[in-house]
Write an enzyme that holds these catalytic residues in place. Structure first.
Site, PDB file in Angstrom:
ATOM      1  N   VAL A 193       0.861  -1.176   0.000  1.00  0.00           N
ATOM      2  CA  VAL A 193       0.000   0.000   0.000  1.00  0.00           C
ATOM      3  C   VAL A 193       0.897   1.226   0.000  1.00  0.00           C
ATOM      4  O   VAL A 193       1.957   1.243   0.640  1.00  0.00           O
ATOM      5  CB  VAL A 193      -0.936   0.009   1.218  1.00  0.00           C
ATOM      6  N   CYS A 194       0.503   2.240  -0.742  1.00  0.00           N
ATOM      7  CA  CYS A 194       1.179   3.528  -0.766  1.00  0.00           C
ATOM      8  C   CYS A 194       2.627   3.345  -1.225  1.00  0.00           C
ATOM      9  O   CYS A 194       2.904   2.577  -2.151  1.00  0.00           O
ATOM     10  CB  CYS A 194       1.068   4.190   0.602  1.00  0.00           C
ATOM     11  N   THR A 195       3.576   4.016  -0.578  1.00  0.00           N
ATOM     12  CA  THR A 195       4.968   3.930  -1.010  1.00  0.00           C
ATOM     13  C   THR A 195       5.623   2.611  -0.631  1.00  0.00           C
ATOM     14  O   THR A 195       6.817   2.417  -0.908  1.00  0.00           O
ATOM     15  CB  THR A 195       5.784   5.098  -0.430  1.00  0.00           C
ATOM     16  N   GLY A 196       4.874   1.697  -0.057  1.00  0.00           N
ATOM     17  CA  GLY A 196       5.390   0.346   0.143  1.00  0.00           C
ATOM     18  C   GLY A 196       5.820  -0.297  -1.160  1.00  0.00           C
ATOM     19  O   GLY A 196       6.729  -1.136  -1.185  1.00  0.00           O
TER      20      GLY A 196
ATOM     21  N   SER B  85       1.355   3.462  -6.699  1.00  0.00           N
ATOM     22  CA  SER B  85       1.930   3.944  -5.453  1.00  0.00           C
ATOM     23  C   SER B  85       1.239   5.264  -5.121  1.00  0.00           C
ATOM     24  O   SER B  85       0.284   5.653  -5.795  1.00  0.00           O
ATOM     25  CB  SER B  85       3.451   4.141  -5.602  1.00  0.00           C
TER      26      SER B  85
END
Length: 255
Positions: free
Chosen positions: A130-133, A150
């Site tokens: 999730v997100c910048t993961g 992202s």
């Protein structure tokens, strides 16, 4: 019955009913083995939203994993507890999950984190973020040639440097990779994954249990809908994260 136990019972309830899902069901399906990465400076909601949806699928096989077990502070000061270390996390997991957060650039350079992800990804059925993961997955070499998303502040600039093909969507599924956009997209991601694991009826029931029926008070959830002034203000807030992630992607990737 608490919510976790109730959520866990959904599989049996849904699959015992009529329809294709029930006919295809395997009796006494085992819990899904999930490893969710944690690190200092992560965004808590990236992890907590998906964990709330997925916990019922995993039972005691959902592992909150950090370099060392114990308290892990988020990027807003909220502290969560990792119950498993890199060393003690089971080697065979069905789902490997990575959140993002302000400390993403540091994790993109963190040899122990990248080595852990590569090792567990080798046997995982689903490799997710999730997100910048997704940038951390990319830094580990796990998104090379995959379509991915992202947070909007890094999607087009950083993902391509990590071998990924950026896609402007809330959730992107490419083979066994599932990536989600920024922070709030974690709930969407979890429902998409739940549907892949247990079928649409299970996921829809989970959505209703969570009463996930968003009605945001403003139409400002993307740069396009927010407009240039708001996008510029948000971009200024996110500048350090975006610049740091770009620098981490441009430098040599630890191996």
């Amino acid at each position: 019955m608490d919510r976790r136990a109730f959520t866990a019972s959904l599989t049996a309830a849904v699959l015992s009913g009529p329809g294709e899902a029930a006919r295809a069901a395997v009796p006494d399906q085992p819990p899904v083995r999930i490893a969710m990465l944690m690190f200092p400076g992560m965004t808590a909601l990236d992890l907590v939203g998906p964990q709330a949806i997925l916990a019922g699928l995993a039972g005691d096989r959902l592992h909150l994993v950090a370099h060392q077990a114990g308290p892990v502070p988020s990027d807003t000061g909220l502290t969560l507890l990792a119950d498993t270390s890199f060393e003690t996390c089971p080697r065979d997991v069905d789902v490997l999950f990575v959140p993002g957060g302000d400390a993403t650039p540091a994790q993109m350079r963190h040899e122990a984190t990248l080595a852990f992800l590569r090792d567990r990804a080798a046997g995982a059925s689903w490799i997710t973020s999730v997100c910048t993961g997704s940038l951390i997955l990319g830094a580990a070499g796990l998104l090379d040639g995959y379509r991915a998303t992202s947070h909007w502040c890094v999607r087009e600039t950083v993902l391509p440097r990590l071998g990924a093909i950026p896609v402007n969507r809330r959730v992107v599924v490419d083979r066994n990779r599932i990536t989600a956009a920024g922070i709030s997209a974690g709930l969407d991601f979890a429902l998409v994954l739940a549907a892949r694991l247990r079928g649409d009826e299970y996921a829809r029931t989970s959505q209703l249990v969570a009463e996930y029926a968003p009605e945001p008070p403003f139409s400002a959830g993307t740069p396009e809908t927010a407009g240039p002034d708001i996008a510029a203000r948000a971009g200024a807030i996110l500048k350090d994260l975006a610049d740091g992630s770009l620098a981490a992607a441009a430098g040599p990737t630890p191996r």
